[in-house]
Design a protein around this motif. Structure first.
Motif, PDB file in Angstrom:
ATOM      1  N   PRO A  27       0.692  -0.973   0.081  1.00  0.00           N
ATOM      2  CA  PRO A  27      -0.052  -0.065  -0.072  1.00  0.00           C
ATOM      3  C   PRO A  27       0.835   1.284  -0.047  1.00  0.00           C
ATOM      4  CG  PRO A  27       0.296  -0.747   2.135  1.00  0.00           C
ATOM      5  CD  PRO A  27       0.869  -1.829   1.255  1.00  0.00           C
ATOM      6  N   VAL A  32      -3.405   7.617   2.980  1.00  0.00           N
ATOM      7  CA  VAL A  32      -3.382   8.290   4.310  1.00  0.00           C
ATOM      8  C   VAL A  32      -4.745   9.209   4.147  1.00  0.00           C
ATOM      9  CG1 VAL A  32      -2.637   9.887   6.039  1.00  0.00           C
ATOM     10  CG2 VAL A  32      -1.235   8.022   5.167  1.00  0.00           C
ATOM     11  N   THR A 153      -9.004   3.600  15.745  1.00  0.00           N
ATOM     12  CA  THR A 153      -7.877   3.648  14.423  1.00  0.00           C
ATOM     13  C   THR A 153      -8.453   2.659  13.456  1.00  0.00           C
ATOM     14  OG1 THR A 153      -6.064   4.139  15.800  1.00  0.00           O
ATOM     15  CG2 THR A 153      -5.587   3.676  13.654  1.00  0.00           C
ATOM     16  N   PHE A 154      -9.082   3.061  12.181  1.00  0.00           N
ATOM     17  CA  PHE A 154      -9.668   2.342  11.425  1.00  0.00           C
ATOM     18  C   PHE A 154      -8.630   1.508  10.765  1.00  0.00           C
ATOM     19  CE2 PHE A 154     -13.751   4.908  10.328  1.00  0.00           C
ATOM     20  CZ  PHE A 154     -13.843   5.097  11.618  1.00  0.00           C
TER      21      PHE A 154
ATOM     22  N   ARG C 141       1.891  -0.754   5.718  1.00  0.00           N
ATOM     23  CA  ARG C 141       0.365  -1.109   6.143  1.00  0.00           C
ATOM     24  C   ARG C 141       0.031  -1.075   7.607  1.00  0.00           C
ATOM     25  NH1 ARG C 141      -2.296  -6.074   3.643  1.00  0.00           N
ATOM     26  NH2 ARG C 141      -4.261  -6.111   4.656  1.00  0.00           N
ATOM     27  N   LEU C 144      -0.532   2.824   8.449  1.00  0.00           N
ATOM     28  CA  LEU C 144      -1.361   3.524   7.513  1.00  0.00           C
ATOM     29  C   LEU C 144      -2.674   3.990   8.681  1.00  0.00           C
ATOM     30  CD1 LEU C 144      -2.172   1.822   4.347  1.00  0.00           C
ATOM     31  CD2 LEU C 144      -1.064   4.094   4.700  1.00  0.00           C
ATOM     32  N   GLY C 145      -2.998   3.204   9.211  1.00  0.00           N
ATOM     33  CA  GLY C 145      -4.249   3.494  10.339  1.00  0.00           C
ATOM     34  C   GLY C 145      -3.623   4.675  11.189  1.00  0.00           C
ATOM     35  N   PRO C 146      -2.713   4.544  11.879  1.00  0.00           N
ATOM     36  CA  PRO C 146      -2.112   5.774  12.666  1.00  0.00           C
ATOM     37  C   PRO C 146      -2.020   6.716  12.059  1.00  0.00           C
ATOM     38  CG  PRO C 146      -0.935   3.579  13.435  1.00  0.00           C
ATOM     39  CD  PRO C 146      -1.816   3.333  12.207  1.00  0.00           C
ATOM     40  N   LEU C 147      -1.379   6.944  10.815  1.00  0.00           N
ATOM     41  CA  LEU C 147      -1.048   7.986  10.087  1.00  0.00           C
ATOM     42  C   LEU C 147      -2.416   8.808   9.887  1.00  0.00           C
ATOM     43  CD1 LEU C 147       1.640   6.872   7.636  1.00  0.00           C
ATOM     44  CD2 LEU C 147       1.990   8.821   9.354  1.00  0.00           C
ATOM     45  N   SER C 148      -3.475   7.946   9.251  1.00  0.00           N
ATOM     46  CA  SER C 148      -4.794   8.513   8.990  1.00  0.00           C
ATOM     47  C   SER C 148      -5.382   9.134  10.305  1.00  0.00           C
ATOM     48  CB  SER C 148      -5.658   7.718   8.347  1.00  0.00           C
ATOM     49  OG  SER C 148      -6.038   6.445   8.780  1.00  0.00           O
ATOM     50  N   GLU C 149      -5.117   8.378  11.190  1.00  0.00           N
ATOM     51  CA  GLU C 149      -5.932   8.880  12.467  1.00  0.00           C
ATOM     52  C   GLU C 149      -5.254  10.091  13.104  1.00  0.00           C
ATOM     53  OE1 GLU C 149      -8.398   7.479  13.811  1.00  0.00           O
ATOM     54  OE2 GLU C 149      -8.489   8.251  15.905  1.00  0.00           O
ATOM     55  N   ARG C 151      -3.982  12.362  11.074  1.00  0.00           N
ATOM     56  CA  ARG C 151      -4.521  13.547   9.971  1.00  0.00           C
ATOM     57  C   ARG C 151      -5.731  14.012  10.535  1.00  0.00           C
ATOM     58  NH1 ARG C 151      -3.924  13.862   3.866  1.00  0.00           N
ATOM     59  NH2 ARG C 151      -1.993  14.276   4.480  1.00  0.00           N
ATOM     60  N   VAL C 152      -6.635  12.901  11.022  1.00  0.00           N
ATOM     61  CA  VAL C 152      -7.974  13.325  11.544  1.00  0.00           C
ATOM     62  C   VAL C 152      -7.687  14.199  12.795  1.00  0.00           C
ATOM     63  CG1 VAL C 152     -10.070  12.341  12.717  1.00  0.00           C
ATOM     64  CG2 VAL C 152      -9.214  11.188  10.605  1.00  0.00           C
ATOM     65  N   LEU C 266       2.280  13.254   5.580  1.00  0.00           N
ATOM     66  CA  LEU C 266       2.658  12.314   6.840  1.00  0.00           C
ATOM     67  C   LEU C 266       3.454  11.065   6.620  1.00  0.00           C
ATOM     68  CD1 LEU C 266      -0.578  12.721   9.046  1.00  0.00           C
ATOM     69  CD2 LEU C 266       1.680  14.122   9.307  1.00  0.00           C
ATOM     70  N   ASP C 267       4.548  10.731   7.241  1.00  0.00           N
ATOM     71  CA  ASP C 267       5.038   9.540   7.063  1.00  0.00           C
ATOM     72  C   ASP C 267       5.529   8.816   8.035  1.00  0.00           C
ATOM     73  OD1 ASP C 267       7.871  11.400   5.875  1.00  0.00           O
ATOM     74  OD2 ASP C 267       8.017   9.928   7.250  1.00  0.00           O
ATOM     75  N   PRO C 268       5.885   7.461   8.361  1.00  0.00           N
ATOM     76  CA  PRO C 268       6.286   7.002   9.669  1.00  0.00           C
ATOM     77  C   PRO C 268       7.168   7.472  10.413  1.00  0.00           C
ATOM     78  CG  PRO C 268       5.851   4.974   7.830  1.00  0.00           C
ATOM     79  CD  PRO C 268       5.865   6.563   7.178  1.00  0.00           C
ATOM     80  N   LEU C 315      -0.599   6.430  19.217  1.00  0.00           N
ATOM     81  CA  LEU C 315      -0.733   5.860  17.989  1.00  0.00           C
ATOM     82  C   LEU C 315       0.384   4.927  17.570  1.00  0.00           C
ATOM     83  CD1 LEU C 315      -1.952   9.234  15.766  1.00  0.00           C
ATOM     84  CD2 LEU C 315      -3.344   6.887  16.517  1.00  0.00           C
ATOM     85  N   GLN C 318       0.257   1.591  19.264  1.00  0.00           N
ATOM     86  CA  GLN C 318      -0.317   0.496  18.472  1.00  0.00           C
ATOM     87  C   GLN C 318       0.713  -0.357  17.604  1.00  0.00           C
ATOM     88  OE1 GLN C 318      -3.577   2.390  16.257  1.00  0.00           O
ATOM     89  NE2 GLN C 318      -4.375   3.210  17.813  1.00  0.00           N
TER      90      GLN C 318
END
Lengths: 275, 450, 385
Positions: A27, A32, A153-154, C141, C144-149, C151-152, C266-268, C315, C318
Motif C-alpha cells: 500500500p 492516508v 484507528t480504522f 501497512r 496507515l491506520g495511525p497516520l490517517s488517525e 491526520r483526522v 505524513l510518513d512513519p 498511535l 499501536q
C-alpha cells in the motif's frame, strides 16, 4: 512465500481479464488522505445517528405512533451508511440491528432488541406499548457506538474493503426485502448502504483512476445504473416507497448490478496493496 | 454411403427393447419370476451409449458392506463414503414396550439394508414392499445406518427418567447462529452413509415406510463428499468443503483404538452404564455464504482458516503436507498463523486443549437457492465425542467471534447420543430398554422397603 | 675481566621498563588532555576553524558521538542529509562537551563544524548487519491506520483552533476583558496539541507564536504578533484596546495553518520523530523559563501539549505493541508518570507559573526526559528504513 503467491496470482491474472499490472504489492502513503477523510465521514454519521435516535426514541416513549413510524427509516440511514465500521463492534451490531430470524424464538425471543424489535412493535403490533425499554437500550447503544468509533484507528483494509462489504449486505438482505419486514422500508436501507459504498469508492477513485480507466468506467457505470433504478422509487417527501412496489424486473436489474459491483469492488484491496 | 434411415429405425427398436426390458424386469420381479436373462433378448447392434441408460455402476463398491454388528455402531469410525443423509425424527410412543418394538423393527431394517439381499415379492395388487430404487436386489453399497437419541426423547417419556446421558441437552444457539426451528432438534436421528445417494434415499424411504407408526420425519439434509483419486503413494487427501478448503486434516486417528476410547467412546463415571461405548453426536447445519467467500482475497481466506488453500498445509509450514502439525509454541504472536485463525481457535494445541478433541465426519450440502438469490449450500457438520461438553461445545465456544463467522451462518442441527453397538441377535438401544425395565421393577421394591 | 653481575641486567631491564612505562604514561596523559578517551563511537573536537576529525566513517546502526567544544564560541553540531537535519546538538558552551545518539542508515552525510562559515566535514555510513536488522518487519501497512488517525486529529484540532480564535476575536471586539482573557486561555490549547507538527511551518509559527524575548524591539517590535501579543495586551496591559488587528491576524494565520495541516504529508519517520522531539523541547524551553509570561497559565498549556504528545505516543504504541511489548509498556508508564506529576503540580494551586518551584519543574523535566528517551527507542524498534 508471499512473493510466490503474488507471482502465481499475477501469472494467472495475465491469462484472464486482469493484467499483472493491476495489483499493488504494497500500500502507499497516498491512502492516508482517503482513510482520514473516511473517518471524518463516519464520525459525522455517528454524531447524526445519536441525534436522530434521540428524536426517534423520544417519539416512541411519548407514545406518538405516527411520528415514530415516520422517523424509523430516516433514522436508520446513518447506521446503514457506515455498516463496515459499525459491524466491527459485533456486540453492538447485534444489539442494534439483529433481525428476528437470528433468534430461535424469533420475535418473542427476549434477546431480540434494537431497531427491528421496535419496528415489530410499531408495525406488526401497531403500538408503542412496551417499547420504552427497547428505546432506551437503542439510544444507549448508539451513544456507545459513537464513542467507540471515535476512539478507533480504522484498519485500512476494513475501509478499502468496506465498499464490497456494503454490496454484500445489499445482496444478502436488502434485495430480498428481508431486512425491514414489518415496515417494508428496505429501499431506504438499500440506498444508504449504496451511498456508503459510493463514498468509499469515490475517496479511493483518484488512486486508481490513472492506470485503470476501464475498471473505473465500469464501476462508475454500474453505480449510475443503480442510482437510476432507485430514483424511480422515491416518494413525494424525498424518501422511498414501500419495498412491495419494487417490480420483479427492477429487482433483477438491481440484483445483477449489485452482484457485479460486489465482484469489482472486491478487487480494491488487492489493487491498493491491502489484499 | 449407408442410408441413415435403417440405422435410426434400429436405434428406435433398440430403445424400445431396452425400455420394455426394464419394465419387464420389474414386472417379472413383482410376479416372483426372475427377469428375462439378457441372452434371451435378440442380439441388437449397440450403436453407443444412450441418453437414458443408467451410469455404469461400480461392481466392487456396490457389493461392499460394512459390518452392522460390533462393539460400537458403524458409521462413526467408518471412513466416509461419497453420500450421506442426516434425518431427524419425532417419535410417537405410548410406552416402553412401544419403544422396544420400534427399536427392534428399526434394527431389523437396518441390518437388512446394510447387508443387502433380495427384496421380498408381494402380490401386485398390493403396494410393493420396496421402493425399487435399487432394483430387485438391494446391494449394500457400503451403507451404514447410525441411530441417535435426542434429549427430548428422555425428557418427554418418564419411563426413561434418570437414564439420559450426562451431557445430552437441547442445542442452545451460539452468538452467530440464526437457528430455524424447522431445521433443529429431534427425538431421534438416523445417519445414512453410502457410496450412492440413492442407497441412502432408498434406506430412508424404507425406514419411513416400515416405522411410520412410530417415526415422524422432522427434517433431513442430504450431503456429499467429493471423491478424490488417491495420490501416487496410495494416500488419500482429505476432501474439500464448499469453501474450497480441505476439511479434516487434523482429525484424530480413527485407527488408534486407545485414542478413540478416550476421545470418541463415552466412558465417564457420570454416565449411565447403558451408554458406555456409545458416543455423543453433534449435528450442525452451517450455511456457507459462498458468493461472498469467492469475492475474498485468497490470502485473507487462508488467514481466516489457518491453512493454505490448495494443499491444506498449515501456514507456518506451507511447503509441508496437510497432515503437518502447526507449531504454535514457536509462533506465540500469531505472525504465521493468526491467533484467531479457525484451526488455531478450534485446537490451540495446548496441553489442556487435548481434552477437547472430537472426531469430525462432515458432509457438504447443497439445497437450492434462497429468497435473495444466493445459493443455499454449506456444511452438514457431524462430530462424535465421548463428552459433548468437552468436545463440540467447548470447541464452539472458543470459535465464537472468529473471522470466519462473516462467511458462515449456522441455521440448524441438534445434539444426539448414539447408543453402543450390539451383537447379532440383539437390537439397537437394548441396553437402554433393559435399564429402563430394571428401573421400573426397582421402584415397587423401594416402596416395599419403606 | 669477569662477566657483569646479573643484577646489572636486571637494573638495565628495570630502567628500560620504567622508560617505557613513563612514555606510556605520558602518552596516556596527553590523550586524556585531548579528551581522546570516550565511551561514544566517535569523539569530535570542534576548534575555532576546524573539526578533529573532519572525515568520519562508521558502520550503520545506532551510533553515538561526543562533541567537545574547544573553541571560544557556543556552537551547535549537526548531521545533515542534503538540507535536512538528521540530528543536532545545540548550544554547546565553550569548553563543554555533549553526547548525541542517532540511528544512522547507510549513506553519505555532511557534518557542520562550529561556525557556519567553517568548512563542513563528511560522515560516511557503511552497510552493516545492524543497519540491515534495524529495517524491521514493520511494514507501511501497519502505519496507515495511525497516520490517517493523526491526520483526522490534525483536522479536528486545527478546526478547533480556528473556532477558538474566532471566539477570542469576538470577545476582543466586544471589549469584554474577562471574556477575552478566558477565551485566550482556551484558544491556545488546540494549537498546543498539534504543535509537534505545526511548529515546523516556520513562517506561520513566527507570526502565530512570536515571543518578545527573541525580537530586537521586544514587546514594541512590529514582528511581535500572534497569541503572545494578544496575551501581552490582555494580561500585562490589562485592556482589549488595539488588539483587534492582532486577533484578526491570528485568525487568518490559524486558518492558513489548518489548511496546510490538512494537506501535510505524513510518513512513519515523521510520526516517530515528533513526540520525542516535542517532549525534549518542553524540557529545554518551556519548563525552565515559562512561555506565557504575562498570563502565567503555562501549566494549562503544558497539559494540552502533553495531550498532543500522548496522542502521538498512543498511535505509535499501536504499532510497537506487537514488535516490542516491553517498550510499549514503558512508554505508557512514562506518559502516566508525566501526567501524574503535572496533576500534582496543578493541585498545589500556584497562582501563576512563576510561582512553581524549581524542584517541581525539575521533577517534571525528569519525567519528560525519560519519556523522550523511551520514545526515541521507537525508531530502531518500528522505524522503516
Amino acid at each position: 512465500m508471499v512473493g510466490q503467491y503474488l507471482k502465481t496470482t499475477a501469472l494467472a491474472l495475465t491469462l484472464g481479464v486482469w493484467g499483472s499490472g493491476m495489483m499493488a504489492a504494497e500500500p502507499s502513503l497516498d491512502l492516508v488522505g482517503p482513510l482520514a477523510e473516511y473517518k471524518l465521514y463516519v464520525a459525522q454519521n455517528t454524531a447524526k445517528l445519536v441525534e436522530d435516535v434521540t428524536a426517534f426514541t423520544d417519539a416512541v416513549k411519548a407514545g406518538d405512533l405516527e411520528k415514530a413510524r415516520s422517523l424509523f427509516a430516516p433514522t436508520r440511514t446513518s447506521y446503514e451508511k457506515i455498516e463496515p465500521i459499525a459491524e466491527l463492534f459485533s456486540d453492538l451490531d447485534v444489539s442494534i440491528d439483529a433481525r428476528a430470524d437470528d433468534y430461535e424464538q424469533a420475535e418473542q425471543d427476549p434477546a431480540f432488541t434494537g431497531f427491528h424489535r421496535i419496528e415489530y412493535g410499531l408495525w406488526e403490533q401497531g403500538s408503542t406499548d412496551g417499547l420504552a425499554e427497547y428505546a432506551d437500550r437503542l439510544l444507549a447503544d448508539v451513544k456507545d457506538l459513537d464513542a467507540r468509533i471515535n476512539g478507533l484507528t480504522f484498519p485500512p483494509e476494513v475501509v478499502v474493503g468496506g465498499a464490497a462489504v456494503l454490496m454484500e449486505e445489499v445482496a444478502a438482505t436488502k434485495i430480498s426485502g428481508e431486512e425491514d419486514r414489518y415496515s417494508r422500508t428496505d429501499l431506504w436501507d438499500f440506498d444508504a448502504n449504496f451511498e456508503g459504498a459510493q463514498k468509499i469508492y469515490e475517496l479511493l477513485r483518484p488512486l486508481i483512476a490513472g492506470d485503470r480507466a476501464d475498471f473505473v468506467a465500469k464501476v462508475d457505470g454500474n453505480f449510475a445504473a443503480v442510482d437510476e433504478v432507485l430514483a424511480k422509487y422515491h416518494s413525494a417527501d424525498g424518501g422511498f416507497v414501500s419495498y412491495e412496489e419494487l417490480t420483479d424486473a427492477d429487482r433483477n436489474a438491481l440484483s445483477a448490478k449489485v452482484n457485479t459491483l460486489a465482484e469489482d469492488l472486491s478487487t480494491l484491496r488487492g489493487q491498493l496493496g491491502l489484499g | 454411403m449407408r442410408d441413415p434411415a435403417p440405422l435410426s429405425t434400429t436405434r428406435r427398436r433398440l430403445l424400445g427393447r431396452i425400455g420394455l426390458g426394464a419394465l419387464g424386469g420389474t414386472v417379472a420381479a413383482g410376479l416372483g419370476i426372475p427377469p428375462l436373462p439378457a441372452r434371451a433378448q435378440p442380439d441388437l447392434p449397440r450403436t453407443g451409449p444412450q441418453v437414458v441408460e443408467a451410469p455404469a455402476g461400480h461392481a466392487e463398491t456396490a457389493a461392499g458392506h460394512v459390518p452392522f454388528y460390533g462393539r460400537h455402531q458403524a458409521g462413526i469410525l467408518t471412513p466416509r463414503p461419497a453420500s450421506g443423509i442426516l434425518a431427524a425424527f419425532d417419535v410417537v410412543l405410548a410406552s416402553l414396550d412401544d419403544f422396544e418394538r420400534m427399536l427392534r423393527r428399526l434394527t431389523e431394517r437396518a441390518a437388512f439394508l446394510t447387508q443387502g439381499g433380495a427384496v421380498p415379492a408381494r402380490d401386485p395388487g398390493l403396494p410393493p414392499a420396496d421402493s425399487g430404487l435399487l432394483g430387485p436386489v438391494v446391494a449394500p453399497d457400503d451403507l451404514t445406518i447410525t441411530l441417535g437419541f435426542g434429549a427430548s426423547l428422555f425428557d418427554r417419556h418418564d419411563w426413561l427418567a434418570g437414564l439420559k446421558p450426562a451431557h445430552l441437552q437441547r442445542m442452545v444457539q451460539f452468538p452467530n447462529d440464526a437457528l430455524d426451528p424447522a431445521l433443529c432438534h429431534g427425538d431421534l436421528s438416523l445417519q445414512f452413509c453410502a457410496n450412492l445417494p440413492d442407497t441412502c434415499i432408498h434406506a430412508l424411504r424404507d425406514m419411513l415406510k416400515n416405522l411410520s407408526e412410530f417415526l415422524v420425519l422432522r427434517w433431513m439434509i442430504e450431503g456429499s463428499v467429493p471423491p478424490v483419486p488417491p495420490a501416487p503413494d496410495g494416500s488419500t487427501p482429505s476432501a474439500r468443503n464448499f469453501l474450497g478448503f480441505r476439511d479434516g486434516s487434523a482429525n484424530p486417528d480413527a485407527n488408534d483404538a486407545a485414542l478413540m476410547q478416550r476421545v470418541v467412546w463415552t466412558h465417564g463415571p457420570d454416565e449411565p452404564d447403558w451408554a458406555r461405548g456409545g458416543s455423543y453426536q453433534a449435528v450442525r447445519v452451517i450455511r456457507n455464504l459462498v458468493e461472498r467467500w469467492d469475492r475474498t482475497p485468497l490470502r485473507e481466506q487462508e488467514q481466516i482458516f489457518g491453512r493454505t488453500k490448495m494443499t491444506g498445509a498449515p501456514l507456518d509450514a506451507p511447503e509441508a503436507g496437510e497432515y503437518a502439525v502447526p507449531d504454535y509454541a514457536a509462533d506465540p504472536e500469531g505472525v504465521a498463523t493468526p491467533l484467531d485463525a479457525h484451526i488455531r481457535l478450534a485446537n490451540p494445541r495446548r496441553p489442556d486443549s487435548e481434552r477437547n478433541l472430537m472426531l469430525r465426519r462432515p458432509f457438504n450440502y447443497s439445497r437450492g437457492v434462497l429468497r435473495n438469490g444466493q445459493l443455499d449450500q454449506g456444511l452438514l457438520f457431524i462430530a462424535y465425542q465421548a463428552d459433548l461438553e468437552a468436545g463440540f461445545i467447548a470447541v464452539q465456544e472458543r470459535l465464537n467471534g472468529e473471522p470466519l463467522e462473516e462467511y458462515i451462518k449456522p441455521v440448524g442441527g441438534g445434539y444426539f447420543f448414539a447408543p453402543p453397538g450390539i451383537a447379532a441377535g440383539d437390537y439397537l438401544g437394548s441396553s437402554l430398554v433393559d435399564a429402563a425395565r430394571r428401573n421400573r421393577t426397582a421402584q415397587p421394591e423401594s416402596i416395599k422397603r419403606e | 675481566m669477569s662477566a657483569p653481575p646479573k643484577t646489572i641486567h636486571l637494573a638495565i631491564a628495570g630502567a628500560a621498563l620504567l622508560a617505557v612505562a613513563g612514555a606510556g604514561a605520558f602518552w596516556y596523559a596527553a590523550r586524556q588532555g585531548a579528551g581522546a578517551q570516550s565511551a561514544a563511537d566517535r569523539l569530535v573536537t570542534v576548534n575555532a576553524t576546524s573539526c578533529e576529525p573532519n572525515a568520519i566513517t562508521l558502520p550503520g546502526g545506532r551510533r553515538s558521538f561526543e562533541i567537545v567544544n574547544a573553541s571560544d564560541r557556543p556552537i551547535e553540531w549537526e548531521i545533515l542529509d542534503g538540507v535536512m537535519v538528521v540530528a543536532e546538538r545545540e548550544n554547546i558552551a565553550p569548553g563543554f562537551r555533549s553526547t548525541l545518539e542517532v540511528q544512522l542508515a547507510p549513506g553519505e552525510y555532511a557534518i557542520t563544524c562550529g561556525l557556519l562559515s567553517n568548512p563542513r566535514g563528511t560522515l560516511t555510513v557503511t552497510q552493516s548487519d545492524e543497519a540491515a536488522a534495524a529495517a524491521s518487519e514493520v511494514t507501511l501497512r501497519k502505519f496507515l491506520g495511525p497516520l490517517s488517525e493523526y491526520r483526522v486529529y490534525l483536522v479536528m484540532q486545527g478546526d478547533a483552533a480556528v473556532k477558538a480564535a474566532g471566539a477570542l476575536r469576538d470577545a476582543i471586539a466586544a471589549g469584554d476583558l474577562d471574556a477575552a482573557r478566558q477565551a485566550w486561555r482556551q484558544a491556545r490549547l488546540p494549537y498546543r496539541r498539534i504543535e509537534p507538527l505545526a511548529y515546523r511551518f516556520s513562517d506561520l509559527k513566527e507570526r502565530i507564536d512570536a515571543r518578545a524575548a527573541y525580537l530586537q524591539g521586544r514587546e514594541q517590535d512590529p514582528g511581535f504578533t500572534g497569541y503572545h501579543r494578544i496575551e501581552y495586551g490582555l494580561f500585562a496591559e490589562g485592556s482589549t484596546q488595539g488588539l483587534a488587528p492582532f486577533a484578526d491576524g491570528l485568525l487568518a494565520d490559524l486558518t492558513e495553518l489548518a489548511a496546510r495541516l490538512k494537506q501535510a504529508p505524513l510518513d512513519p519517520g515523521l510520526l516517530i520523530e515528533m513526540p520525542a522531539d516535542s517532549a525534549l523541547q518542553i524540557v529545554q524551553g518551556q519548563l525552565p523559563q515559562g512561555e506565557n509570561l504575562y498570563a502565567g497559565n503555562d501549566l494549562q498549556d503544558l497539559g494540552a501539549s502533553l495531550e498532543g504528545i500522548g496522542k502521538l505516543a498512543g498511535l505509535l504504541r499501536q504499532v510497537a505493541a506487537q514488535v516490542d511489548p516491553a517498550l510499549d509498556a514503558a512508554i505508557g508508564q512514562d506518559l502516566q508518570a508525566a501526567e501524574a506529576r503535572l496533576a500534582e503540580i496543578e493541585a498545589q494551586g500556584h497562582r501563576t507559573y512563576g510561582d512553581v518551584p524549581p524542584a517541581a519543574r525539575d521533577a517534571l523535566a525528569a519525567e519528560l526526559t525519560q519519556f523522550s528517551q523511551d520514545l526515541r527507542k521507537l525508531q530502531p524498534a518500528i522505524g522503516m528504513n
